[in-house]
Design a protein around this motif. Structure first.
Motif, PDB file in Angstrom:
ATOM      1  N   TYR A  31       0.810  -1.221   0.000  1.00  0.00           N
ATOM      2  CA  TYR A  31       0.000   0.000   0.000  1.00  0.00           C
ATOM      3  C   TYR A  31       0.840   1.266   0.000  1.00  0.00           C
ATOM      4  O   TYR A  31       0.379   2.321  -0.379  1.00  0.00           O
ATOM      5  CB  TYR A  31      -1.002   0.003   1.164  1.00  0.00           C
ATOM      6  CG  TYR A  31      -0.437  -0.282   2.533  1.00  0.00           C
ATOM      7  CD1 TYR A  31      -0.599  -1.513   3.120  1.00  0.00           C
ATOM      8  CD2 TYR A  31       0.254   0.691   3.229  1.00  0.00           C
ATOM      9  CE1 TYR A  31      -0.092  -1.788   4.382  1.00  0.00           C
ATOM     10  CE2 TYR A  31       0.756   0.428   4.494  1.00  0.00           C
ATOM     11  CZ  TYR A  31       0.583  -0.805   5.059  1.00  0.00           C
ATOM     12  OH  TYR A  31       1.093  -1.064   6.305  1.00  0.00           O
ATOM     13  N   ARG A  34       2.028   1.692  -3.745  1.00  0.00           N
ATOM     14  CA  ARG A  34       0.899   1.895  -4.627  1.00  0.00           C
ATOM     15  C   ARG A  34       0.229   3.248  -4.393  1.00  0.00           C
ATOM     16  O   ARG A  34      -0.145   3.932  -5.338  1.00  0.00           O
ATOM     17  CB  ARG A  34      -0.120   0.781  -4.357  1.00  0.00           C
ATOM     18  CG  ARG A  34      -1.172   0.665  -5.420  1.00  0.00           C
ATOM     19  CD  ARG A  34      -0.883  -0.505  -6.290  1.00  0.00           C
ATOM     20  NE  ARG A  34      -2.006  -0.852  -7.130  1.00  0.00           N
ATOM     21  CZ  ARG A  34      -1.990  -1.891  -7.946  1.00  0.00           C
ATOM     22  NH1 ARG A  34      -0.925  -2.669  -7.978  1.00  0.00           N
ATOM     23  NH2 ARG A  34      -3.016  -2.159  -8.708  1.00  0.00           N
ATOM     24  N   TYR A  35       0.054   3.606  -3.144  1.00  0.00           N
ATOM     25  CA  TYR A  35      -0.742   4.795  -2.843  1.00  0.00           C
ATOM     26  C   TYR A  35      -0.073   5.748  -1.864  1.00  0.00           C
ATOM     27  O   TYR A  35      -0.661   6.755  -1.481  1.00  0.00           O
ATOM     28  CB  TYR A  35      -2.095   4.391  -2.268  1.00  0.00           C
ATOM     29  CG  TYR A  35      -3.008   3.739  -3.262  1.00  0.00           C
ATOM     30  CD1 TYR A  35      -3.528   4.473  -4.321  1.00  0.00           C
ATOM     31  CD2 TYR A  35      -3.352   2.398  -3.164  1.00  0.00           C
ATOM     32  CE1 TYR A  35      -4.365   3.888  -5.249  1.00  0.00           C
ATOM     33  CE2 TYR A  35      -4.195   1.802  -4.084  1.00  0.00           C
ATOM     34  CZ  TYR A  35      -4.700   2.552  -5.116  1.00  0.00           C
ATOM     35  OH  TYR A  35      -5.536   1.974  -6.027  1.00  0.00           O
TER      36      TYR A  35
END
Lengths: 173, 173
Positions: A31, A34-35
């Motif tokens: 995560y 990715r973000y």
DNA sequence: GTTTGATAGTTACATTCCCAACCGTTACAA
DNA sequence: TTGTAACGGTTGGGAATGTAACTATCAAAC
């Protein structure tokens, strides 16, 4: 002979910490890369994704995060436009937090990655070891839920079924 | 139907983290209140207490701590006079770390408290759950030791038996 | 009404942490 | 020898964290 040496490899807090640290650090790449989420943000997203609408206190109780962590995570996610905060009409101290469309789509993108990670982890164990691990952890969770400042909040749990209806799932349409 | 919702209560990283966090936080009171140690310092003390003499790198590998954490913990413990640092004659990059008399006595004071804590934790589980937990964790440790940047260092393990002779135990006299 | 105490959530500050760059040393190869 | 790459360990800067104080609100007692 009361042992004068502590065998760390047999010491439960040590073992749990090492495993949790290593796995959590490894998984966080997913995560984070990715973000750009950090751990409290991911946890908040995951909790809201599963339960639909919750208050900050409920999120903290459920995921065993300190309220300041939750508070900051909520601010960060709100700033992204991933969750909306709605005042409770009958108690103005409380805010009800819900993922927005964008928040849900991020959640939905992350869920399969998380599931895959968890399954890959379990797949490395023999089936009977998977069962042992899961049941052993459940027993420990249960034991702690009574003693410590209970890890699982009652209120969060009560809203689970309702939330599943209102939460990410419903908006899947 | 590939689930669109991640059930956190069944998600291994989440479960491990919650448990480890709660237990570690709870347990940390023991060495924090008593000696003002923080977690890396306690871990370093416990590792040296068990293994006798080690290098900073070995401590880090064994306890899955980042080398900067170990470095700072070593500085702090040395400042207290709890460990001594000896240069390796054949490789001047390396320092061999050993607990001093004061370090050992602090270690010896903490061991029974730690053991008691771990046993109290296990005592809250049914015997068969204790076994499941322990074996489940062991399986997971083993699975991870291969894949990830192996959690248990080889060299640390090899010196275990020798260290037990030279370490805190020997000085118990 | 107003006082008291609890609760939801935020802010401030000091500590801890991670990452990356760094120093000195060693190994090894051109 | 002289690069050059790897390694043990330290340091610095920015981010994350925990503690404690704080604001605002509510509830209950008086």
């Amino acid at each position: 002979m009361a042992s004068e040496i502590l065998v760390l490899e047999d010491f439960l807090p040590y073992r749990l910490n090492r495993l949790a640290d290593a796995i959590s650090r490894d998984f966080s790449k997913i995560y984070r890369d990715r973000y750009g989420l950090n751990r409290p943000e991911w946890r908040t997203l995951a909790t809201l994704g599963q339960y639909g609408t919750m208050t900050a206190t409920e999120i903290g109780a459920h995921s065993a995060m300190h309220k300041t962590k939750v508070s900051r995570a909520v601010v960060a996610l709100a700033k992204r436009g991933w969750l909306k905060r709605e005042a409770d009409p009958s108690d103005r101290r409380v805010e009800h937090l819900t993922l927005t469309r964008n928040g849900i789509s991020a959640y939905r993108a992350l869920v399969p990655l998380a599931s895959a990670y968890g399954e890959k982890l379990l797949a490395a164990l023999a089936p009977e070891d998977q069962a042992k691990l899961s049941e052993g952890l459940r027993a420990l969770e249960q034991a702690l839920s009574g003693k410590c400042n209970r890890l699982v909040s009652r209120s969060a749990r009560d809203t689970a079924s309702a939330a599943a209806t209102n939460g990410a799932k419903a908006q899947a349409k």
